[in-house]
Write a protein that holds these residues in place. Structure first.
Motif, mmCIF file in Angstrom:
data_model
loop_
_atom_site.group_PDB
_atom_site.id
_atom_site.type_symbol
_atom_site.label_atom_id
_atom_site.label_comp_id
_atom_site.label_asym_id
_atom_site.label_seq_id
_atom_site.Cartn_x
_atom_site.Cartn_y
_atom_site.Cartn_z
ATOM 1 N N ARG A 14 0.824 -1.218 0.000
ATOM 2 C CA ARG A 14 0.000 0.000 0.000
ATOM 3 C C ARG A 14 0.854 1.262 0.000
ATOM 4 N N SER A 15 0.374 2.236 -0.746
ATOM 5 C CA SER A 15 0.928 3.590 -0.661
ATOM 6 C C SER A 15 2.369 3.758 -1.166
ATOM 7 N N VAL A 16 2.824 2.824 -1.978
ATOM 8 C CA VAL A 16 4.203 2.935 -2.497
ATOM 9 C C VAL A 16 4.274 3.829 -3.739
ATOM 10 N N GLY A 17 3.085 4.117 -4.315
ATOM 11 C CA GLY A 17 3.050 5.005 -5.482
ATOM 12 C C GLY A 17 2.675 4.321 -6.792
ATOM 13 N N LYS A 18 1.963 3.201 -6.692
ATOM 14 C CA LYS A 18 1.554 2.484 -7.923
ATOM 15 C C LYS A 18 0.635 3.361 -8.786
ATOM 16 N N SER A 19 -0.375 3.963 -8.135
ATOM 17 C CA SER A 19 -1.301 4.818 -8.907
ATOM 18 C C SER A 19 -0.571 6.058 -9.411
ATOM 19 N N SER A 20 0.304 6.608 -8.577
ATOM 20 C CA SER A 20 1.022 7.828 -8.986
ATOM 21 C C SER A 20 1.904 7.568 -10.209
ATOM 22 N N LEU A 21 2.557 6.419 -10.251
ATOM 23 C CA LEU A 21 3.390 6.080 -11.422
ATOM 24 C C LEU A 21 2.500 5.877 -12.653
ATOM 25 N N PHE A 30 1.118 14.543 -11.502
ATOM 26 C CA PHE A 30 1.305 13.932 -10.191
ATOM 27 C C PHE A 30 0.236 14.456 -9.241
ATOM 28 N N VAL A 31 -0.415 13.531 -8.552
ATOM 29 C CA VAL A 31 -1.462 13.932 -7.603
ATOM 30 C C VAL A 31 -0.927 13.669 -6.195
ATOM 31 N N ASP A 32 -0.922 14.709 -5.361
ATOM 32 C CA ASP A 32 -0.338 14.589 -4.029
ATOM 33 C C ASP A 32 -1.226 13.842 -3.038
ATOM 34 N N SER A 33 -2.526 13.850 -3.274
ATOM 35 C CA SER A 33 -3.447 13.238 -2.303
ATOM 36 C C SER A 33 -3.368 11.711 -2.394
ATOM 37 N N TYR A 34 -3.777 11.053 -1.347
ATOM 38 C CA TYR A 34 -3.718 9.590 -1.314
ATOM 39 C C TYR A 34 -5.118 9.003 -1.293
ATOM 40 N N ASP A 35 -5.419 8.220 -2.323
ATOM 41 C CA ASP A 35 -6.731 7.605 -2.437
ATOM 42 C C ASP A 35 -6.508 6.123 -2.724
ATOM 43 N N PRO A 36 -6.680 5.236 -1.718
ATOM 44 C CA PRO A 36 -6.364 3.823 -1.939
ATOM 45 C C PRO A 36 -7.109 3.239 -3.148
ATOM 46 N N THR A 37 -6.399 2.439 -3.913
ATOM 47 C CA THR A 37 -6.976 1.871 -5.134
ATOM 48 C C THR A 37 -7.630 0.523 -4.841
ATOM 49 N N ILE A 38 -8.760 0.256 -5.491
ATOM 50 C CA ILE A 38 -9.322 -1.102 -5.468
ATOM 51 C C ILE A 38 -8.714 -1.825 -6.655
ATOM 52 N N ALA A 61 -4.839 -3.198 -6.273
ATOM 53 C CA ALA A 61 -4.970 -2.757 -4.881
ATOM 54 C C ALA A 61 -3.687 -3.130 -4.139
ATOM 55 N N GLY A 62 -3.261 -2.301 -3.195
ATOM 56 C CA GLY A 62 -2.050 -2.605 -2.436
ATOM 57 C C GLY A 62 -2.131 -3.967 -1.762
ATOM 58 N N GLN A 63 -1.051 -4.746 -1.875
ATOM 59 C CA GLN A 63 -1.041 -6.081 -1.268
ATOM 60 C C GLN A 63 -0.196 -6.093 0.007
ATOM 61 N N ASN A 118 10.436 3.308 -5.680
ATOM 62 C CA ASN A 118 9.831 4.629 -5.928
ATOM 63 C C ASN A 118 10.122 5.607 -4.775
ATOM 64 N N LYS A 119 9.771 6.849 -4.986
ATOM 65 C CA LYS A 119 9.915 7.973 -4.036
ATOM 66 C C LYS A 119 11.383 8.334 -3.834
ATOM 67 N N LYS A 120 12.180 8.216 -4.892
ATOM 68 C CA LYS A 120 13.608 8.502 -4.735
ATOM 69 C C LYS A 120 13.874 9.977 -4.471
ATOM 70 N N ASP A 121 12.847 10.828 -4.620
ATOM 71 C CA ASP A 121 13.017 12.249 -4.260
ATOM 72 C C ASP A 121 13.091 12.452 -2.748
ATOM 73 N N LEU A 122 12.620 11.459 -1.960
ATOM 74 C CA LEU A 122 12.619 11.611 -0.494
ATOM 75 C C LEU A 122 13.949 11.121 0.103
ATOM 76 N N SER A 148 10.926 8.495 -9.255
ATOM 77 C CA SER A 148 10.094 9.421 -8.509
ATOM 78 C C SER A 148 8.890 9.751 -9.371
ATOM 79 N N ALA A 149 7.718 9.267 -8.935
ATOM 80 C CA ALA A 149 6.485 9.603 -9.667
ATOM 81 C C ALA A 149 6.280 11.108 -9.562
ATOM 82 N N LYS A 150 6.686 11.676 -8.424
ATOM 83 C CA LYS A 150 6.487 13.103 -8.180
ATOM 84 C C LYS A 150 7.287 13.953 -9.171
HETATM 85 N N1 LIG Z 1 7.366 12.318 -2.486
HETATM 86 C C1 LIG Z 1 6.753 11.403 -3.222
HETATM 87 N N2 LIG Z 1 5.506 10.992 -2.905
HETATM 88 C C2 LIG Z 1 4.927 10.057 -3.700
HETATM 89 C C3 LIG Z 1 5.575 9.504 -4.835
HETATM 90 N N3 LIG Z 1 4.741 8.593 -5.408
HETATM 91 C C4 LIG Z 1 3.619 8.607 -4.661
HETATM 92 N N4 LIG Z 1 3.708 9.485 -3.630
HETATM 93 C C5 LIG Z 1 2.680 9.771 -2.619
HETATM 94 O O1 LIG Z 1 2.455 8.579 -1.866
HETATM 95 C C6 LIG Z 1 1.063 8.433 -1.542
HETATM 96 C C7 LIG Z 1 0.542 7.097 -2.086
HETATM 97 O O2 LIG Z 1 0.582 7.125 -3.501
HETATM 98 P P1 LIG Z 1 -0.369 6.188 -4.404
HETATM 99 O O3 LIG Z 1 0.063 6.391 -5.805
HETATM 100 O O4 LIG Z 1 -1.800 6.418 -4.065
HETATM 101 O O5 LIG Z 1 0.070 4.747 -3.860
HETATM 102 P P2 LIG Z 1 -0.516 3.310 -4.239
HETATM 103 O O6 LIG Z 1 0.629 2.371 -4.209
HETATM 104 O O7 LIG Z 1 -1.303 3.378 -5.504
HETATM 105 O O8 LIG Z 1 -1.482 3.037 -2.993
HETATM 106 P P3 LIG Z 1 -2.648 1.882 -2.824
HETATM 107 O O9 LIG Z 1 -3.749 2.258 -3.750
HETATM 108 O O10 LIG Z 1 -3.036 1.944 -1.381
HETATM 109 O O11 LIG Z 1 -2.044 0.570 -3.132
HETATM 110 C C8 LIG Z 1 0.349 9.659 -2.164
HETATM 111 O O12 LIG Z 1 0.200 10.649 -1.170
HETATM 112 C C9 LIG Z 1 1.323 10.125 -3.230
HETATM 113 O O13 LIG Z 1 1.196 11.491 -3.502
HETATM 114 C C10 LIG Z 1 6.910 9.961 -5.144
HETATM 115 O O14 LIG Z 1 7.582 9.532 -6.096
HETATM 116 N N5 LIG Z 1 7.437 10.887 -4.298
#
Ligand SMILES: Nc1nc2c(ncn2[C@@H]2O[C@H](COP(=O)(O)OP(=O)(O)OP(=O)(O)O)[C@@H](O)[C@H]2O)c(=O)[nH]1
Length: 188
Positions: A14-21, A30-38, A61-63, A118-122, A148-150
């Motif tokens: 969960r929340s690793v950035g699958k939807s963002s990528l 790039f969308v900053d908000s977090y909305d869990p995916t089904i 969906a996040g596993q 992912n998230k190599k900007d952090l 970095s999806a961001k």
């Molecule tokens: N700084 C940073 N934040 C990121 C990056 N990619 C995603 N995020 C943030 O991380 C959070 C989760 O991103 P999602 O893309 O929703 O993650 P997901 O893996 O699709 O999540 P699930 O649907 O729960 O499986 C969001 O707030 C994003 O904005 C990135 O490359 N850098």
């Protein structure tokens, strides 16, 4: 040449950035908000090495360690983009479990995989080193990329689209085709 039809699944904790990528690749934003995916399927036509591909991208969906992967993920998927976050040791642990489950489910010894940290900007929050990611991908004979999806950035001089283009090339290789390597950001 007619377009080739390819289906790719993007998987990870969960929340690793699958939807963002996925959204960065398909919509270029790039969308900053977090909305869990089904589960969400994106469709995009893209061109690599003069070949057009009609790509279906399944954003899963996040596993976690307890998830049972839907059996359809073993049937009509050509390749897997496996994502962890460089800021989450748990996501790195889970990605190994997902890979093992995929092998079990497909009954194959090798599946086309691109491993993405992912998230190599952090930088300040990094807990998984680049070497650890590379070592894991090598053990799978998979490609490793940090992204970095961001910032729409992948390893050096590449962008998020290259994750998916690399995946398409890995699928070509698995089908016994030779491919040209590309080392700059793809536009389409
Ligand atoms: N700084 C940073 N934040 C990121 C990056 N990619 C995603 N995020 C943030 O991380 C959070 C989760 O991103 P999602 O893309 O929703 O993650 P997901 O893996 O699709 O999540 P699930 O649907 O729960 O499986 C969001 O707030 C994003 O904005 C990135 O490359 N850098």
């Amino acid at each position: 040449m007619p377009p080739k039809q390819r289906k790719i699944a993007i998987m990870g904790y969960r929340s690793v950035g699958k939807s963002s990528l996925s959204i960065q690749f398909v919509e270029g934003q790039f969308v900053d908000s977090y909305d869990p995916t089904i589960e969400n399927t994106f469709v995009k036509t893209t061109k690599v090495n003069n070949q057009e591909y009609d790509l279906k991208l399944v954003d899963t969906a996040g596993q976690d360690e307890y998830s049972i992967l839907p059996t359809q993920y073993s049937m009509d998927i050509h390749g897997y983009v496996l994502v962890y976050s460089i800021t989450s040791p748990k996501s790195f642990e889970i990605i190994q479990i997902i890979y093992d489950k995929l092998l079990d489910m497909t009954g194959k010894v090798h599946v086309p995989v691109v491993l993405v940290g992912n998230k190599k900007d952090l930088h300040m929050d990094r807990v998984v080193t680049q070497e650890e990611g590379k070592r894991l991908a090598d053990s799978w004979k998979a490609v490793f990329l940090e992204a970095s999806a961001k910032q729409n950035e992948v390893t050096s001089k590449k962008c998020v689209a290259d994750i998916f283009h690399t995946m398409l090339m890995e699928i070509e290789k698995a089908n016994g085709n030779t491919v040209q390597e590309n080392n700059k950001c793809s536009i389409s």
